[in-house]
Design a protein around this motif. Sequence first.
Motif, PDB file in Angstrom:
ATOM      1  N   ASN A 157       0.814  -1.231   0.000  1.00 10.52           N
ATOM      2  CA  ASN A 157       0.000   0.000   0.000  1.00 10.52           C
ATOM      3  C   ASN A 157       0.842   1.275   0.000  1.00 10.52           C
ATOM      4  OD1 ASN A 157      -2.556  -1.347   0.156  1.00 10.52           O
ATOM      5  ND2 ASN A 157      -2.103  -1.813   2.297  1.00 10.52           N
ATOM      6  N   TYR A 158       2.135   1.134  -0.227  1.00 13.93           N
ATOM      7  CA  TYR A 158       3.062   2.266  -0.099  1.00 13.93           C
ATOM      8  C   TYR A 158       2.663   3.466  -0.971  1.00 13.93           C
ATOM      9  CZ  TYR A 158       7.467   4.815   0.201  1.00 13.93           C
ATOM     10  OH  TYR A 158       8.405   5.788   0.415  1.00 13.93           O
ATOM     11  N   VAL A 159       2.512   3.236  -2.250  1.00 14.53           N
ATOM     12  CA  VAL A 159       2.229   4.342  -3.179  1.00 14.53           C
ATOM     13  C   VAL A 159       0.901   5.011  -2.839  1.00 14.53           C
ATOM     14  CG1 VAL A 159       1.794   4.962  -5.587  1.00 14.53           C
ATOM     15  CG2 VAL A 159       3.622   3.349  -5.035  1.00 14.53           C
ATOM     16  N   ARG A 160      -0.114   4.213  -2.521  1.00 16.19           N
ATOM     17  CA  ARG A 160      -1.431   4.756  -2.183  1.00 16.19           C
ATOM     18  C   ARG A 160      -1.350   5.671  -0.959  1.00 16.19           C
ATOM     19  NH1 ARG A 160      -3.821   0.336  -1.304  1.00 16.19           N
ATOM     20  NH2 ARG A 160      -4.734   0.029  -3.368  1.00 16.19           N
ATOM     21  N   GLU A 161      -0.658   5.224   0.074  1.00 15.74           N
ATOM     22  CA  GLU A 161      -0.566   6.010   1.307  1.00 15.74           C
ATOM     23  C   GLU A 161       0.265   7.284   1.099  1.00 15.74           C
ATOM     24  OE1 GLU A 161      -2.253   5.523   3.963  1.00 15.74           O
ATOM     25  OE2 GLU A 161      -3.133   3.629   3.313  1.00 15.74           O
ATOM     26  N   MET A 162       1.354   7.170   0.359  1.00 11.14           N
ATOM     27  CA  MET A 162       2.183   8.351   0.082  1.00 11.14           C
ATOM     28  C   MET A 162       1.399   9.380  -0.722  1.00 11.14           C
ATOM     29  SD  MET A 162       5.324   8.212   1.362  1.00 11.14           S
ATOM     30  CE  MET A 162       6.580   8.946   0.318  1.00 11.14           C
ATOM     31  N   ASN A 163       0.603   8.905  -1.649  1.00 13.82           N
ATOM     32  CA  ASN A 163      -0.181   9.805  -2.500  1.00 13.82           C
ATOM     33  C   ASN A 163      -1.202  10.606  -1.704  1.00 13.82           C
ATOM     34  OD1 ASN A 163      -0.662  10.661  -5.308  1.00 13.82           O
ATOM     35  ND2 ASN A 163      -2.700   9.796  -4.974  1.00 13.82           N
ATOM     36  N   LYS A 164      -1.726  10.015  -0.623  1.00 12.40           N
ATOM     37  CA  LYS A 164      -2.682  10.729   0.224  1.00 12.40           C
ATOM     38  C   LYS A 164      -2.042  11.976   0.837  1.00 12.40           C
ATOM     39  CE  LYS A 164      -5.367   6.624   1.604  1.00 12.40           C
ATOM     40  NZ  LYS A 164      -5.692   5.722   2.754  1.00 12.40           N
ATOM     41  N   VAL A 165      -0.837  11.827   1.359  1.00  7.67           N
ATOM     42  CA  VAL A 165      -0.140  12.971   1.966  1.00  7.67           C
ATOM     43  C   VAL A 165       0.297  13.954   0.882  1.00  7.67           C
ATOM     44  CG1 VAL A 165       1.807  13.679   3.428  1.00  7.67           C
ATOM     45  CG2 VAL A 165       0.631  11.514   3.876  1.00  7.67           C
ATOM     46  N   PHE A 166       0.747  13.434  -0.238  1.00  4.97           N
ATOM     47  CA  PHE A 166       1.157  14.268  -1.378  1.00  4.97           C
ATOM     48  C   PHE A 166      -0.004  15.132  -1.847  1.00  4.97           C
ATOM     49  CE2 PHE A 166       2.292  14.612  -6.013  1.00  4.97           C
ATOM     50  CZ  PHE A 166       3.474  15.331  -5.855  1.00  4.97           C
ATOM     51  N   ASP A 167      -1.185  14.535  -1.947  1.00  7.80           N
ATOM     52  CA  ASP A 167      -2.375  15.266  -2.400  1.00  7.80           C
ATOM     53  C   ASP A 167      -2.862  16.293  -1.388  1.00  7.80           C
ATOM     54  OD1 ASP A 167      -2.484  13.991  -4.825  1.00  7.80           O
ATOM     55  OD2 ASP A 167      -4.035  12.546  -4.265  1.00  7.80           O
ATOM     56  N   SER A 168      -2.430  16.167  -0.132  1.00  5.18           N
ATOM     57  CA  SER A 168      -2.845  17.135   0.883  1.00  5.18           C
ATOM     58  C   SER A 168      -2.060  18.444   0.788  1.00  5.18           C
ATOM     59  CB  SER A 168      -2.683  16.535   2.286  1.00  5.18           C
ATOM     60  OG  SER A 168      -1.307  16.399   2.635  1.00  5.18           O
ATOM     61  N   GLY A 169      -1.060  18.485  -0.097  1.00  2.10           N
ATOM     62  CA  GLY A 169      -0.362  19.749  -0.335  1.00  2.10           C
ATOM     63  C   GLY A 169       1.135  19.744  -0.104  1.00  2.10           C
ATOM     64  N   TYR A 170       1.682  18.657   0.410  1.00  2.43           N
ATOM     65  CA  TYR A 170       3.133  18.585   0.631  1.00  2.43           C
ATOM     66  C   TYR A 170       3.858  18.305  -0.677  1.00  2.43           C
ATOM     67  CZ  TYR A 170       2.411  18.496   5.681  1.00  2.43           C
ATOM     68  OH  TYR A 170       2.074  18.813   6.967  1.00  2.43           O
ATOM     69  N   LYS A 171       4.915  19.057  -0.939  1.00  2.00           N
ATOM     70  CA  LYS A 171       5.693  18.865  -2.162  1.00  2.00           C
ATOM     71  C   LYS A 171       6.799  17.813  -1.989  1.00  2.00           C
ATOM     72  CE  LYS A 171       4.870  23.329  -4.364  1.00  2.00           C
ATOM     73  NZ  LYS A 171       4.174  22.723  -5.504  1.00  2.00           N
ATOM     74  N   VAL A 172       7.098  17.484  -0.741  1.00  2.00           N
ATOM     75  CA  VAL A 172       8.036  16.405  -0.442  1.00  2.00           C
ATOM     76  C   VAL A 172       7.431  15.572   0.679  1.00  2.00           C
ATOM     77  CG1 VAL A 172      10.376  15.773   0.266  1.00  2.00           C
ATOM     78  CG2 VAL A 172      10.014  17.861  -1.054  1.00  2.00           C
TER      79      VAL A 172
END
Length: 204
Positions: free
Chosen positions: A33-48
């Motif tokens: 589930n790595y990519v899915r979980e990372m994408n959630k935080v990425f979509d919340s506005g973090y650029k890194v």
Amino acid sequence: MDYVFNKICEERGDYTCYDGYFVFDADNIIDVNYVREMNKVFDSGYKVVTSYRNSKNYDTNWITAGYSLWFIREAKYLNNPRMMIKTSCAVSGTGYLVDSSIIKKNHGWKCNLLTEDIEFTADCIANGVKIGYCEHAEFFDEQPTKFSVSWHQRMRWVKGYFQVYKKYGRQLLSKVGKKGGFSCFDMLMSNLPAFILTMVATFA
């Protein structure tokens, strides 16, 4: 990494042909589930976005166990609290996601010191880019099994710390007390080699 990014730009016409880029070592293993979980935080506005660094060989010996415990500490007791109080987290090794706009702004990958992860973190914080942490995205990293290998690695890290502070120290220090200054102070205090603080305390 700079070669790869420039090759992508050359073949695809722009660094931003993708939304972002994951950075891994060849021997890293990621959770399903790595990519899915990372994408959630990425979509919340973090650029890194950095992730939870676990170990493939925790139980090999005391050296690998020590490394593993250190990385658990980084994730659970440093990056997680930083995320909770909405200050910048820090990249450690690999296992992170970078917005393509940062790569475009830098015309590729510009962090090439001995500790490029610390340099990248310092560069982000010094330039107002807040790094997020995803506790639910787990990847596995292999740790050294021999003391001699660990010694040489840590000597390289210490030299890398000096390089980072030589390049970014003044810039980070100048922003302490200003907006976003806590992240700069945190960066300075978290990674400054302990023996420098010992020398300052001894001769102050």
